[in-house]
Write an enzyme that holds these catalytic residues in place. Structure first.
Site, PDB file in Angstrom:
ATOM      1  CB  CYS A 165      -9.224  24.711  15.433  1.00 14.96           C
ATOM      2  SG  CYS A 165      -9.277  26.500  15.399  1.00 14.96           S
ATOM      3  CB  CYS A 174      -7.424  26.114  12.677  1.00 14.91           C
ATOM      4  SG  CYS A 174      -7.013  26.588  14.362  1.00 14.91           S
TER       5      CYS A 174
END
Length: 149
Positions: A65, A68
């Site tokens: 991600c 993230c």
């Protein structure tokens, strides 16, 4: 209060800090007083949330991600700025899908604030540091003295 990354015990460290490296009262390993985020599995997460005398900011993330990964240095800065007063934990949803499912996570990054052993607020998506910090600390204190951070 500082969480021992080795055994999960919470340790009080007085101010001003004593000279030398403080150690965990339970396992006697050195304590990390930096405030940097700590990786946890599902079991360690629940133990920490239930036992933490300070608010917990949980980052639910995955290695693939992009947002993230972009949030990682922001969380590191927030954790370090509030070391001993806020515990920042990270749970890898790829490695811990059951814990993520129990939390009802539908997208990442998701951030959850726990205080007094219960969830008090949740947000998804990347936020700039001032916004994340203001939200997390205000949520942890119910809009109290942290709200102006």
């Amino acid at each position: 209060m500082f969480r021992c990354a080795s055994c999960g015990a919470f340790n009080r460290v007085r101010e001003p800090r004593p000279p030398g490296q403080p150690t965990c009262g339970r396992c006697q390993r050195p304590l990390d007083l930096s405030g940097r985020p700590q990786e946890v599995d599902g079991e360690a997460l629940w133990r920490a949330v239930e036992a933490s005398p300070v608010p917990v900011l949980l980052d639910l993330w995955a290695p693939w991600c992009g947002p993230c990964r972009a949030a990682a240095p922001i969380l590191d800065a927030v954790g370090r700025a509030h070391a001993g007063r806020l515990l920042v934990l990270k749970l890898n949803t790829e490695e811990q899908p059951q814990a993520a499912s129990q939390l009802g996570v539908r997208g990442i990054p998701t951030f959850i604030v726990f205080s007094g052993g219960r969830e008090v607020s949740r947000r998804s998506g990347l936020m700039p540091r001032p916004e994340l910090e203001r939200w997390a600390l205000s949520s942890a204190q119910g809009g109290g003295p942290w709200a102006s951070v």
